[in-house]
Motif scaffolding. Structure first.
Motif, mmCIF file in Angstrom:
data_model
loop_
_atom_site.group_PDB
_atom_site.id
_atom_site.type_symbol
_atom_site.label_atom_id
_atom_site.label_comp_id
_atom_site.label_asym_id
_atom_site.label_seq_id
_atom_site.Cartn_x
_atom_site.Cartn_y
_atom_site.Cartn_z
ATOM 1 N N GLN A 88 47.968 44.096 61.011
ATOM 2 C CA GLN A 88 47.034 43.286 60.238
ATOM 3 C C GLN A 88 46.016 44.156 59.505
ATOM 4 N N THR A 89 45.598 45.243 60.168
ATOM 5 C CA THR A 89 44.640 46.154 59.526
ATOM 6 C C THR A 89 45.241 46.815 58.302
ATOM 7 N N LEU A 90 46.523 47.243 58.437
ATOM 8 C CA LEU A 90 47.193 47.858 57.286
ATOM 9 C C LEU A 90 47.335 46.867 56.136
ATOM 10 N N GLU A 91 47.692 45.620 56.490
ATOM 11 C CA GLU A 91 47.808 44.600 55.443
ATOM 12 C C GLU A 91 46.450 44.348 54.779
ATOM 13 N N SER A 92 45.415 44.257 55.605
ATOM 14 C CA SER A 92 44.080 44.032 55.050
ATOM 15 C C SER A 92 43.640 45.217 54.205
ATOM 16 N N SER A 98 43.890 46.961 46.833
ATOM 17 C CA SER A 98 44.258 46.248 45.604
ATOM 18 C C SER A 98 43.025 45.654 44.933
ATOM 19 N N LEU A 99 42.141 45.045 45.745
ATOM 20 C CA LEU A 99 40.911 44.482 45.189
ATOM 21 C C LEU A 99 40.013 45.578 44.621
ATOM 22 N N HIS A 100 39.971 46.728 45.313
ATOM 23 C CA HIS A 100 39.157 47.843 44.830
ATOM 24 C C HIS A 100 39.689 48.355 43.488
ATOM 25 N N LEU A 101 41.012 48.456 43.380
ATOM 26 C CA LEU A 101 41.606 48.894 42.119
ATOM 27 C C LEU A 101 41.315 47.886 41.009
ATOM 28 N N HIS A 102 41.426 46.594 41.366
ATOM 29 C CA HIS A 102 41.124 45.550 40.374
ATOM 30 C C HIS A 102 39.652 45.628 39.953
ATOM 31 N N LEU A 103 38.782 45.900 40.928
ATOM 32 C CA LEU A 103 37.361 46.042 40.615
ATOM 33 C C LEU A 103 37.124 47.233 39.699
ATOM 34 N N GLN A 104 37.800 48.347 39.971
ATOM 35 C CA GLN A 104 37.656 49.525 39.113
ATOM 36 C C GLN A 104 38.113 49.220 37.699
#
Length: 221
Positions: A88-92, A98-104
């Protein structure tokens, strides 16, 4: 009996709390078995350990084995929970990456748009260098705008530009009319020059043709 838990690192997970409790009970039970066995050896003074003492040791060992079995079960469950939590940690983590890349990407697009906006705001448009008539003179020619409450600086600039365009279009129309008149006059002058040239040729022919007559008159005179 509740296990002693450090205040600096509180453990709230029920499974871990149960593991600590069973672990403490198993440790205490193991120590009790060792103490009982040591006391039995001491009381026997090198002889055989009484049957009742052996029975007591057997009970205490069975209780210890029960605690150890519970610990093994808890350890196995903890291992499975750890593997599940790790997955679950790896999935999170993947979702966070992915969210960080989208934010960048959004931040990059924001900086790009801010740069474009700054470039547009600092762009010197052609209308800024137009030789427009002064505002006072324009308002004097358009008194209806002086009392307008809705007109602002941008609307006033648009009105002045439209006025300048209308003036230039009128001047261009006058220029075209004058150009047509000039072309017509040039054409008429050219025609007249041609007519004069033809007349000169006709006069020369007439004079040449009249020369014999003039000679005849000279002889008669």
């Amino acid at each position: 009996m509740k296990p002693e838990i450090s205040d600096s690192l509180p453990i709230t997970d029920p499974v871990l709390q149960a593991t600590l409790e069973i672990s403490k009970s198993a440790r205490e039970q193991a120590q009790a078995v060792v103490d009982l066995y040591a006391k039995s050896l001491e009381d026997a003074s090198g002889g055989a350990i009484p049957v009742e003492v052996l029975g007591q040791l057997s009970k205490e060992q069975k209780l210890l084995m029960t605690y150890l079995a519970q610990l093994r079960g808890l350890h196995r469950n903890s291992h499975l929970r750890h593997r599940k939590t790790k997955t679950q940690t790896l999935e999170s983590k993947g979702q966070v990456d992915s969210l960080h890349l989208h934010l960048q990407n959004l931040l990059y697009e924001q900086r790009h748009l801010e740069g474009e906006i700054a470039a547009c705001e600092g762009f010197e448009h052609t209308y800024q260098s137009l030789p427009l008539i002064p505002v006072e003179e324009f308002l004097a020619q358009h008194p209806e705008l002086q009392n307008s409450a809705d007109i602002d600086e941008d609307a006033l600039m648009v009105a002045r530009i439209n006025h300048e365009r209308a003036e230039r279009e009128a001047l261009e129309q006058q220029r075209l009319e004058l150009q047509k008149r000039k072309t017509k006059l040039i054409s008429e002058n050219k025609k007249r020059r041609e007519d004069l040239a033809n007349l000169d040729k006709d006069l020369e022919k007439f004079i040449d043709a009249a020369k014999p007559i003039q000679k005849m008159f000279d002889k008669v005179a």
